[in-house]
Design a protein around this motif. Structure first.
Motif, mmCIF file in Angstrom:
data_model
loop_
_atom_site.group_PDB
_atom_site.id
_atom_site.type_symbol
_atom_site.label_atom_id
_atom_site.label_comp_id
_atom_site.label_asym_id
_atom_site.label_seq_id
_atom_site.Cartn_x
_atom_site.Cartn_y
_atom_site.Cartn_z
ATOM 1 N N HIS A 64 62.618 31.056 50.706
ATOM 2 C CA HIS A 64 61.377 30.958 51.476
ATOM 3 C C HIS A 64 61.207 32.173 52.387
ATOM 4 C CE1 HIS A 64 58.262 29.154 54.044
ATOM 5 N NE2 HIS A 64 58.071 28.299 53.060
ATOM 6 N N GLN A 65 62.287 32.493 53.090
ATOM 7 C CA GLN A 65 62.207 33.598 54.061
ATOM 8 C C GLN A 65 62.063 34.954 53.370
ATOM 9 O OE1 GLN A 65 65.759 32.968 56.365
ATOM 10 N NE2 GLN A 65 64.790 31.436 57.668
ATOM 11 N N CYS A 66 62.820 35.149 52.284
ATOM 12 C CA CYS A 66 62.890 36.488 51.683
ATOM 13 C C CYS A 66 61.791 36.753 50.662
ATOM 14 C CB CYS A 66 64.243 36.705 51.009
ATOM 15 S SG CYS A 66 65.588 36.654 52.171
ATOM 16 N N VAL A 67 61.234 35.712 50.081
ATOM 17 C CA VAL A 67 60.232 35.937 49.032
ATOM 18 C C VAL A 67 58.868 35.361 49.440
ATOM 19 C CG1 VAL A 67 59.700 35.662 46.578
ATOM 20 C CG2 VAL A 67 62.083 35.851 47.309
ATOM 21 N N ILE A 68 58.843 34.042 49.651
ATOM 22 C CA ILE A 68 57.551 33.380 49.926
ATOM 23 C C ILE A 68 56.870 33.979 51.159
ATOM 24 C CG2 ILE A 68 56.488 31.177 50.561
ATOM 25 C CD1 ILE A 68 57.424 31.254 47.630
ATOM 26 N N GLU A 69 57.630 34.144 52.246
ATOM 27 C CA GLU A 69 57.010 34.648 53.480
ATOM 28 C C GLU A 69 56.561 36.104 53.354
ATOM 29 O OE1 GLU A 69 59.440 33.651 56.923
ATOM 30 O OE2 GLU A 69 59.746 31.624 56.140
ATOM 31 N N ARG A 70 57.029 36.788 52.317
ATOM 32 C CA ARG A 70 56.605 38.175 52.105
ATOM 33 C C ARG A 70 55.289 38.257 51.333
ATOM 34 N NH1 ARG A 70 61.021 41.690 51.747
ATOM 35 N NH2 ARG A 70 59.507 43.308 51.233
ATOM 36 N N ILE A 71 54.942 37.214 50.606
ATOM 37 C CA ILE A 71 53.723 37.322 49.792
ATOM 38 C C ILE A 71 52.627 36.313 50.161
ATOM 39 C CG2 ILE A 71 54.789 38.439 47.769
ATOM 40 C CD1 ILE A 71 54.971 35.763 46.428
ATOM 41 N N LEU A 77 51.828 28.731 56.011
ATOM 42 C CA LEU A 77 53.174 28.244 55.710
ATOM 43 C C LEU A 77 53.797 27.495 56.879
ATOM 44 C CD1 LEU A 77 54.631 31.474 54.060
ATOM 45 C CD2 LEU A 77 53.853 29.412 52.880
ATOM 46 N N VAL A 78 54.762 26.646 56.564
ATOM 47 C CA VAL A 78 55.614 26.042 57.577
ATOM 48 C C VAL A 78 56.985 26.666 57.396
ATOM 49 C CG1 VAL A 78 56.788 23.938 58.255
ATOM 50 C CG2 VAL A 78 54.405 23.856 57.627
ATOM 51 N N ARG A 79 57.512 27.178 58.480
ATOM 52 C CA ARG A 79 58.798 27.863 58.364
ATOM 53 C C ARG A 79 59.939 26.868 58.565
ATOM 54 N NH1 ARG A 79 62.210 32.277 60.637
ATOM 55 N NH2 ARG A 79 61.865 33.912 59.095
ATOM 56 N N PRO A 80 60.808 26.683 57.566
ATOM 57 C CA PRO A 80 61.929 25.759 57.761
ATOM 58 C C PRO A 80 63.003 26.379 58.652
ATOM 59 C CG PRO A 80 62.001 26.743 55.556
ATOM 60 C CD PRO A 80 60.793 27.310 56.238
ATOM 61 N N GLU A 81 63.540 25.570 59.587
ATOM 62 C CA GLU A 81 64.634 26.058 60.445
ATOM 63 C C GLU A 81 65.922 25.382 59.984
ATOM 64 O OE1 GLU A 81 63.637 24.943 64.546
ATOM 65 O OE2 GLU A 81 61.573 24.774 63.836
ATOM 66 N N PRO A 82 66.891 26.165 59.492
ATOM 67 C CA PRO A 82 68.138 25.555 59.036
ATOM 68 C C PRO A 82 68.869 24.853 60.179
ATOM 69 C CG PRO A 82 68.060 27.916 58.534
ATOM 70 C CD PRO A 82 66.889 27.624 59.407
ATOM 71 N N LEU A 83 69.537 23.739 59.869
ATOM 72 C CA LEU A 83 70.270 22.973 60.882
ATOM 73 C C LEU A 83 71.748 22.892 60.523
ATOM 74 C CD1 LEU A 83 68.124 19.774 61.451
ATOM 75 C CD2 LEU A 83 68.462 21.642 63.059
ATOM 76 N N VAL A 84 72.577 22.825 61.542
ATOM 77 C CA VAL A 84 74.010 22.590 61.309
ATOM 78 C C VAL A 84 74.151 21.143 60.827
ATOM 79 C CG1 VAL A 84 76.276 22.451 62.391
ATOM 80 C CG2 VAL A 84 74.623 24.198 63.130
ATOM 81 N N PRO A 85 74.831 20.931 59.686
ATOM 82 C CA PRO A 85 74.934 19.557 59.175
ATOM 83 C C PRO A 85 75.667 18.628 60.149
ATOM 84 C CG PRO A 85 75.635 21.139 57.510
ATOM 85 C CD PRO A 85 75.478 21.892 58.794
ATOM 86 N N PRO A 86 75.210 17.380 60.246
ATOM 87 C CA PRO A 86 75.903 16.392 61.075
ATOM 88 C C PRO A 86 77.150 15.895 60.330
ATOM 89 C CG PRO A 86 74.057 15.385 59.966
ATOM 90 C CD PRO A 86 74.048 16.824 59.559
ATOM 91 N N PRO A 87 77.968 15.047 60.965
ATOM 92 C CA PRO A 87 79.147 14.524 60.272
ATOM 93 C C PRO A 87 78.771 13.779 58.988
ATOM 94 C CG PRO A 87 79.204 13.965 62.608
ATOM 95 C CD PRO A 87 77.865 14.568 62.343
ATOM 96 N N THR A 88 79.721 13.745 58.057
ATOM 97 C CA THR A 88 79.483 13.121 56.750
ATOM 98 C C THR A 88 78.992 11.680 56.881
ATOM 99 O OG1 THR A 88 81.214 14.508 55.863
ATOM 100 C CG2 THR A 88 80.587 12.631 54.523
ATOM 101 N N GLU A 89 79.597 10.916 57.828
ATOM 102 C CA GLU A 89 79.213 9.493 57.961
ATOM 103 C C GLU A 89 77.730 9.385 58.324
ATOM 104 O OE1 GLU A 89 81.831 10.701 60.371
ATOM 105 O OE2 GLU A 89 82.813 10.796 58.412
#
Ligand code: ZN
Length: 410
Positions: A64-71, A77-89
């Motif tokens: 999304h960041q490297c291709v879609i947002e360039r064209i 667009l809505v820009r997705p913000e990556p998140l640190v994953p929570p615990p597995t449970e």
């Protein structure tokens, strides 16, 4: 900002595509999460663990960041913000709660990826005080005659791909939007757009919501046409039964809800340039048609999946060269055109009391697998051959209003 601040049941299942499940935040007020959705990557249930390799970053976010947002202009667009994953449970609880709401055919195939989780936060486009409508507009152009065979040219330049495909699917007994022609929606002409929206509404209502080209949300709640009263199939009751006061709040209380919705939608779409942009991207990226692509590439062995550096090289060629000659460049262009042919748009219509205006945003812009090129070429052939059986006088004439302007600007 940590997901662990929230509970898994603060996130309500909203929808899902091929690669991700989307949840909307429904927990206690929290400035970090209010008005947001959580996109969680899925994994196939029968995946072979040995084939996996964990990436450092979420590939769909990077694409999304490297291709879609360039064209694509950022305002669409809505820009997705990556998140640190929570615990597995936490993720397992989320997956368990989601399964109750997920369609059975999805549930058997895949689930939340708890092994190598990838999560991203984005603006919730269907929540809020107004009406939100998700439309899958599909192919918005007729192919250029240049690369078509003598056999297919008269068929493919007259009837659009969606209408031909719809014909085949209807013959196979599928629920389809038979009256809807995307070229009407993309036309920029108010009358034709209203016709297209009316056709989408009818198909949605008739198919009990199973046709996936239209979904309607009021104040974040998805409307189900199944709620319609059997004695009044006009669509009015779909809305009035569910949330009468909301409709009065949001749309014109003096109008039939379907007409009020179509008026608001067509105005929003006419004011935005999203459909024009989408049609132009699809047409430019699929300049050869799959027939022309097949003439220069062996689609049964198209090479490895493009990496981000392949896409970066593609972007340089795309920006600098009018007619790049490597087959790989054209294969990647076609692959990207498929993303834009299959994406959705979300039209947000605020209530009249609001000072904000309607917005149109493009969503579901994930990269497709290069292995599908071969399948698409075969499908194209099948669709056209099925349509050739329709007597010429009965074939639909689809009008591509944007063709001449687009050819001038190429
Ligand atoms: Zn058509």
């Amino acid at each position: 900002m940590s997901l662990s601040e929230t509970r898994p049941d603060d996130w309500a299942y909203l929808s899902e595509g091929g690669a991700t499940i989307v949840f909307s935040y429904a927990g206690a007020p929290n400035p970090a999460f209010d008005g947001k959705v959580l996109r969680v990557r899925k994994r196939p249930i029968n995946v072979d663990d040995a084939e996996e390799h964990a990436e450092d970053e979420d590939p769909s976010v990077v694409f999304h960041q490297c291709v879609i947002e360039r064209i694509v202009p950022s305002e669409y667009l809505v820009r997705p913000e990556p998140l640190v994953p929570p615990p597995t449970e936490w993720l397992q609880d989320l997956a368990g709660a989601a399964d109750v709401s997920r369609p059975a055919e999805r549930r058997y195939k895949d689930t939340v990826d708890v092994k190598t989780p990838r999560l991203a936060l984005a603006t919730d486009l269907v929540g809020g005080e107004g009406v939100a409508v998700e439309i899958k507009p599909k192919w918005g152009f007729l192919p250029s005659p240049e690369y078509l065979s003598d056999e297919t040219r008269p068929v493919k330049t007259r009837t659009c791909r969606f209408c031909m495909h719809t014909h085949m699917r209807a013959k196979d007994g599928e629920a389809v939007s038979e009256e809807y022609c995307p070229l009407d929606l993309y036309s920029g002409d108010k009358t034709r757009m209203r016709m297209a929206l009316d056709a989408l509404w009818q198909a949605w209502s008739r198919s009990h919501g199973t046709v996936n080209n239209l979904r309607v949300f009021v104040k974040g709640q998805k409307l189900q046409p199944d709620a319609v009263s059997p004695v009044s199939p006009s669509g009015v009751d779909i809305l009035t039964q569910l949330q009468p006061q909301l409709i009065a709040d949001v749309l014109n209380p003096n109008a039939d809800p379907k007409n009020a919705l179509i008026s608001a939608l067509s105005s929003a779409l006419l004011q935005s340039r999203v459909l024009e942009e989408l049609s132009s991207l699809q047409r430019r990226l699929d300049a050869l048609d799959v027939e022309g692509l097949q003439a220069i590439c062996d689609l049964s062995s198209p090479g490895p999946e493009p990496t981000i550096s392949d896409w970066t090289a593609w972007l340089v060629e795309h920006a600098g060269e009018r007619d790049p000659t490597t087959p790989r460049h054209h294969a990647l262009s076609y692959l990207l055109s498929a993303t834009f042919k299959d994406c959705s748009i979300i039209v947000r219509i605020p209530p009249p009391s609001s000072t904000s205006t309607a917005t149109v945003t493009i969503i579901d812009l994930d990269v497709k697998s290069i292995d599908r090129l071969h399948k698409w070429a075969k499908l194209d052939r099948k669709i056209v051959e099925a349509y050739m059986e329709v007597p010429e006088a009965e074939r639909r004439v689809c009008v591509d209003a944007r063709r001449s302007t687009s050819l001038e600007s190429v």
